[in-house]
Write a protein that holds these residues in place. Structure first.
Motif, PDB file in Angstrom:
ATOM      1  N   ASP A 193     -32.954  28.940 -88.893  1.00 14.55           N
ATOM      2  CA  ASP A 193     -33.534  27.925 -88.004  1.00 14.55           C
ATOM      3  C   ASP A 193     -32.409  27.007 -87.529  1.00 14.55           C
ATOM      4  OD1 ASP A 193     -36.440  26.893 -87.240  1.00 14.55           O
ATOM      5  OD2 ASP A 193     -35.187  25.120 -87.539  1.00 14.55           O
ATOM      6  N   PRO A 194     -32.384  26.652 -86.231  1.00 14.87           N
ATOM      7  CA  PRO A 194     -31.324  25.764 -85.725  1.00 14.87           C
ATOM      8  C   PRO A 194     -31.300  24.408 -86.422  1.00 14.87           C
ATOM      9  CG  PRO A 194     -32.487  26.818 -83.913  1.00 14.87           C
ATOM     10  CD  PRO A 194     -33.283  27.099 -85.148  1.00 14.87           C
ATOM     11  N   LYS A 195     -32.487  23.959 -86.877  1.00 15.66           N
ATOM     12  CA  LYS A 195     -32.591  22.680 -87.577  1.00 15.66           C
ATOM     13  C   LYS A 195     -33.345  22.891 -88.881  1.00 15.66           C
ATOM     14  CE  LYS A 195     -32.562  19.983 -83.270  1.00 15.66           C
ATOM     15  NZ  LYS A 195     -33.311  19.006 -82.428  1.00 15.66           N
ATOM     16  N   PRO A 196     -32.709  23.518 -89.844  1.00 17.54           N
ATOM     17  CA  PRO A 196     -33.393  23.854 -91.101  1.00 17.54           C
ATOM     18  C   PRO A 196     -33.790  22.608 -91.888  1.00 17.54           C
ATOM     19  CG  PRO A 196     -31.043  24.226 -91.310  1.00 17.54           C
ATOM     20  CD  PRO A 196     -31.299  23.923 -89.863  1.00 17.54           C
ATOM     21  N   SER A 197     -34.903  22.733 -92.596  1.00 16.78           N
ATOM     22  CA  SER A 197     -35.397  21.600 -93.394  1.00 16.78           C
ATOM     23  C   SER A 197     -34.991  21.730 -94.856  1.00 16.78           C
ATOM     24  CB  SER A 197     -36.917  21.523 -93.287  1.00 16.78           C
ATOM     25  OG  SER A 197     -37.507  22.731 -93.749  1.00 16.78           O
ATOM     26  N   VAL A 198     -34.263  22.799 -95.183  1.00 19.02           N
ATOM     27  CA  VAL A 198     -33.804  23.001 -96.555  1.00 19.02           C
ATOM     28  C   VAL A 198     -32.287  23.129 -96.566  1.00 19.02           C
ATOM     29  CG1 VAL A 198     -35.950  24.115 -97.269  1.00 19.02           C
ATOM     30  CG2 VAL A 198     -34.073  25.515 -96.375  1.00 19.02           C
ATOM     31  N   SER A 199     -31.716  22.863 -97.718  1.00 17.49           N
ATOM     32  CA  SER A 199     -30.262  22.961 -97.867  1.00 17.49           C
ATOM     33  C   SER A 199     -29.892  24.254 -98.572  1.00 17.49           C
ATOM     34  CB  SER A 199     -29.740  21.766 -98.669  1.00 17.49           C
ATOM     35  OG  SER A 199     -30.053  20.552 -98.014  1.00 17.49           O
ATOM     36  N   GLU A 200     -28.666  24.696 -98.350  1.00 19.52           N
ATOM     37  CA  GLU A 200     -28.198  25.930 -98.973  1.00 19.52           C
ATOM     38  C   GLU A 200     -27.950  25.724-100.456  1.00 19.52           C
ATOM     39  OE1 GLU A 200     -24.949  29.419 -98.046  1.00 19.52           O
ATOM     40  OE2 GLU A 200     -26.138  28.447 -96.503  1.00 19.52           O
ATOM     41  N   THR A 201     -28.405  26.684-101.260  1.00 16.43           N
ATOM     42  CA  THR A 201     -28.195  26.665-102.702  1.00 16.43           C
ATOM     43  C   THR A 201     -27.789  28.077-103.121  1.00 16.43           C
ATOM     44  OG1 THR A 201     -30.469  27.274-103.240  1.00 16.43           O
ATOM     45  CG2 THR A 201     -30.008  24.922-102.954  1.00 16.43           C
ATOM     46  N   LYS A 202     -27.646  28.292-104.421  1.00 19.60           N
ATOM     47  CA  LYS A 202     -27.358  29.641-104.907  1.00 19.60           C
ATOM     48  C   LYS A 202     -28.492  30.601-104.543  1.00 19.60           C
ATOM     49  CE  LYS A 202     -24.325  28.557-108.803  1.00 19.60           C
ATOM     50  NZ  LYS A 202     -24.131  28.672-110.276  1.00 19.60           N
ATOM     51  N   ARG A 203     -29.688  30.061-104.473  1.00 25.05           N
ATOM     52  CA  ARG A 203     -30.866  30.886-104.183  1.00 25.05           C
ATOM     53  C   ARG A 203     -31.150  30.982-102.691  1.00 25.05           C
ATOM     54  NH1 ARG A 203     -37.145  29.236-105.278  1.00 25.05           N
ATOM     55  NH2 ARG A 203     -38.073  31.300-104.963  1.00 25.05           N
ATOM     56  N   ILE A 204     -30.846  29.934-101.932  1.00 23.89           N
ATOM     57  CA  ILE A 204     -31.214  29.851-100.514  1.00 23.89           C
ATOM     58  C   ILE A 204     -29.982  29.965 -99.626  1.00 23.89           C
ATOM     59  CG2 ILE A 204     -32.342  28.465 -98.745  1.00 23.89           C
ATOM     60  CD1 ILE A 204     -33.882  27.029-100.964  1.00 23.89           C
ATOM     61  N   SER A 205     -30.004  30.916 -98.719  1.00 20.65           N
ATOM     62  CA  SER A 205     -28.952  31.060 -97.708  1.00 20.65           C
ATOM     63  C   SER A 205     -29.490  30.542 -96.381  1.00 20.65           C
ATOM     64  CB  SER A 205     -28.542  32.526 -97.564  1.00 20.65           C
ATOM     65  OG  SER A 205     -28.036  33.038 -98.780  1.00 20.65           O
ATOM     66  N   VAL A 206     -28.767  29.643 -95.744  1.00 22.08           N
ATOM     67  CA  VAL A 206     -29.240  29.004 -94.514  1.00 22.08           C
ATOM     68  C   VAL A 206     -28.354  29.414 -93.337  1.00 22.08           C
ATOM     69  CG1 VAL A 206     -29.691  26.811 -93.356  1.00 22.08           C
ATOM     70  CG2 VAL A 206     -30.149  27.044 -95.814  1.00 22.08           C
ATOM     71  N   PHE A 207     -29.007  29.827 -92.239  1.00 22.36           N
ATOM     72  CA  PHE A 207     -28.307  30.174 -91.008  1.00 22.36           C
ATOM     73  C   PHE A 207     -28.806  29.239 -89.916  1.00 22.36           C
ATOM     74  CE2 PHE A 207     -28.217  33.854 -93.703  1.00 22.36           C
ATOM     75  CZ  PHE A 207     -26.991  34.453 -93.470  1.00 22.36           C
ATOM     76  N   THR A 208     -27.943  28.314 -89.483  1.00 27.18           N
ATOM     77  CA  THR A 208     -28.348  27.302 -88.503  1.00 27.18           C
ATOM     78  C   THR A 208     -28.119  27.818 -87.088  1.00 27.18           C
ATOM     79  OG1 THR A 208     -26.168  26.296 -88.715  1.00 27.18           O
ATOM     80  CG2 THR A 208     -27.941  25.362 -90.047  1.00 27.18           C
ATOM     81  N   GLU A 209     -28.821  28.895 -86.760  1.00 25.98           N
ATOM     82  CA  GLU A 209     -28.736  29.499 -85.435  1.00 25.98           C
ATOM     83  C   GLU A 209     -30.132  29.859 -84.950  1.00 25.98           C
ATOM     84  OE1 GLU A 209     -24.688  32.036 -85.181  1.00 25.98           O
ATOM     85  OE2 GLU A 209     -26.064  32.729 -86.730  1.00 25.98           O
ATOM     86  N   LYS A 210     -30.221  30.169 -83.678  1.00 23.74           N
ATOM     87  CA  LYS A 210     -31.488  30.638 -83.135  1.00 23.74           C
ATOM     88  C   LYS A 210     -31.857  31.976 -83.771  1.00 23.74           C
ATOM     89  CE  LYS A 210     -31.227  28.450 -78.561  1.00 23.74           C
ATOM     90  NZ  LYS A 210     -31.212  28.707 -77.096  1.00 23.74           N
ATOM     91  N   ALA A 211     -33.151  32.248 -83.789  1.00 28.83           N
ATOM     92  CA  ALA A 211     -33.644  33.479 -84.402  1.00 28.83           C
ATOM     93  C   ALA A 211     -33.025  34.718 -83.765  1.00 28.83           C
ATOM     94  CB  ALA A 211     -35.167  33.539 -84.295  1.00 28.83           C
ATOM     95  N   SER A 212     -32.893  34.713 -82.441  1.00 28.05           N
ATOM     96  CA  SER A 212     -32.393  35.897 -81.734  1.00 28.05           C
ATOM     97  C   SER A 212     -30.936  36.191 -82.048  1.00 28.05           C
ATOM     98  CB  SER A 212     -32.570  35.725 -80.217  1.00 28.05           C
ATOM     99  OG  SER A 212     -31.763  34.655 -79.747  1.00 28.05           O
ATOM    100  N   ILE A 213     -30.195  35.166 -82.472  1.00 24.94           N
ATOM    101  CA  ILE A 213     -28.780  35.330 -82.796  1.00 24.94           C
ATOM    102  C   ILE A 213     -28.606  35.730 -84.265  1.00 24.94           C
ATOM    103  CG2 ILE A 213     -26.540  34.183 -82.918  1.00 24.94           C
ATOM    104  CD1 ILE A 213     -27.568  34.639 -80.066  1.00 24.94           C
ATOM    105  N   ALA A 214     -29.246  34.982 -85.154  1.00 25.78           N
ATOM    106  CA  ALA A 214     -29.015  35.188 -86.580  1.00 25.78           C
ATOM    107  C   ALA A 214     -29.763  36.378 -87.158  1.00 25.78           C
ATOM    108  CB  ALA A 214     -29.403  33.919 -87.348  1.00 25.78           C
ATOM    109  N   THR A 215     -30.990  36.619 -86.719  1.00 23.41           N
ATOM    110  CA  THR A 215     -31.801  37.660 -87.353  1.00 23.41           C
ATOM    111  C   THR A 215     -31.152  39.045 -87.281  1.00 23.41           C
ATOM    112  OG1 THR A 215     -33.784  36.377 -86.821  1.00 23.41           O
ATOM    113  CG2 THR A 215     -34.117  38.647 -87.525  1.00 23.41           C
ATOM    114  N   PRO A 216     -30.660  39.503 -86.118  1.00 23.13           N
ATOM    115  CA  PRO A 216     -30.012  40.816 -86.092  1.00 23.13           C
ATOM    116  C   PRO A 216     -28.814  40.907 -87.031  1.00 23.13           C
ATOM    117  CG  PRO A 216     -30.532  40.103 -83.859  1.00 23.13           C
ATOM    118  CD  PRO A 216     -30.753  38.921 -84.751  1.00 23.13           C
ATOM    119  N   LYS A 217     -28.039  39.839 -87.133  1.00 25.10           N
ATOM    120  CA  LYS A 217     -26.872  39.845 -88.019  1.00 25.10           C
ATOM    121  C   LYS A 217     -27.298  39.916 -89.481  1.00 25.10           C
ATOM    122  CE  LYS A 217     -24.980  36.064 -86.383  1.00 25.10           C
ATOM    123  NZ  LYS A 217     -23.991  34.970 -86.134  1.00 25.10           N
TER     124      LYS A 217
END
Length: 227
Positions: A193-217
């Motif tokens: 999500d471009p504006k994620p509501s959660v922070s990255e942790t060992k369990r959570i990986s965050v990609f601050t990009e649009k869905a169309s950009i990050a999802t394929p990668k």
């Protein structure tokens, strides 16, 4: 591997579907209380039907984007369940097979009195269009203040998931936002999500990009990692 995907308005916005933002109480200039509540329906059915008729015709003109198609690619390698807050059919148009619509479907209608009388529908709904029980047809969507009948099915999907992807949703709308709480404490979560509501942790990986950009990668990365 079982992958549970939760999608929100952000994935559809890139296909040209307007998103709902509740900070001003408006949806494309409409008061949500007038067009997306049982009270609004009882007050002015024609206004509600007009609103959803426009949404339905708009939906018929748009196409899935690269994020939808990436999830289709993912399901060719893993068991993928998509739980979406969206009422469009873009996941299905892209070829996603296991799709659960938490908030209903714009291309379906139902009796205003009988929840189980549901019909596929692509044209406008008019006053006088009746279900088999003789009652007026209404959009098959979950309005504010109504129960979310499929939430238990969605919770089961997330409780059984080996990996969770959250795409295009800020995790602010409940009960959908609570679905990740059903997952095992060790289940990895990927949040796109471009504006994620959660922070990255060992369990959570965050990609601050649009869905169309990050999802394929991310999908390609998952295929490379787990296969």
């Amino acid at each position: 591997m079982k992958i549970a995907v939760l999608t929100g308005a952000g994935i559809s916005a890139e296909s040209g579907i307007q998103t709902f933002r509740d900070q001003d109480g408006l949806w494309e200039g409409h008061d949500v209380m007038e067009v997306a509540t049982p009270e609004g329906w009882q007050k002015n059915k024609q206004k509600v039907l007009d609103f959803y008729n426009v949404r339905r015709q708009q939906l018929l003109q748009v196409q899935p984007n690269s994020a939808h198609f990436a999830l289709t690619k993912l399901q060719t390698h893993f068991h993928v369940d998509v739980v979406t807050q969206n009422i469009d059919n873009l996941h299905e148009k892209a070829g996603n097979k296991n799709v659960l619509h938490l908030h209903g479907e714009l291309l379906k209608v139902r009796s205003e009195k009988s929840d189980n009388l549901i019909y596929s529908w692509k044209k406008d709904i008019k006053i006088g269009d009746l279900a088999k029980d003789g009652n007026q047809l209404r959009p098959h969507v979950v309005w504010f203040g109504e129960a979310v009948p499929l939430i238990e099915d969605a919770a089961q999907i997330f409780s059984n998931a080996d990996l969770i992807m959250v795409i295009g949703t800020s995790l602010q709308v409940y009960p959908a936002a609570g679905l990740i709480d059903y997952a095992s404490v060790n289940t990895k979560i990927i949040h796109i999500d471009p504006k994620p509501s959660v922070s990255e942790t060992k369990r959570i990986s965050v990609f601050t990009e649009k869905a169309s950009i990050a999802t394929p990668k991310v999908v390609q990365q998952l295929i490379s990692t787990y296969l």
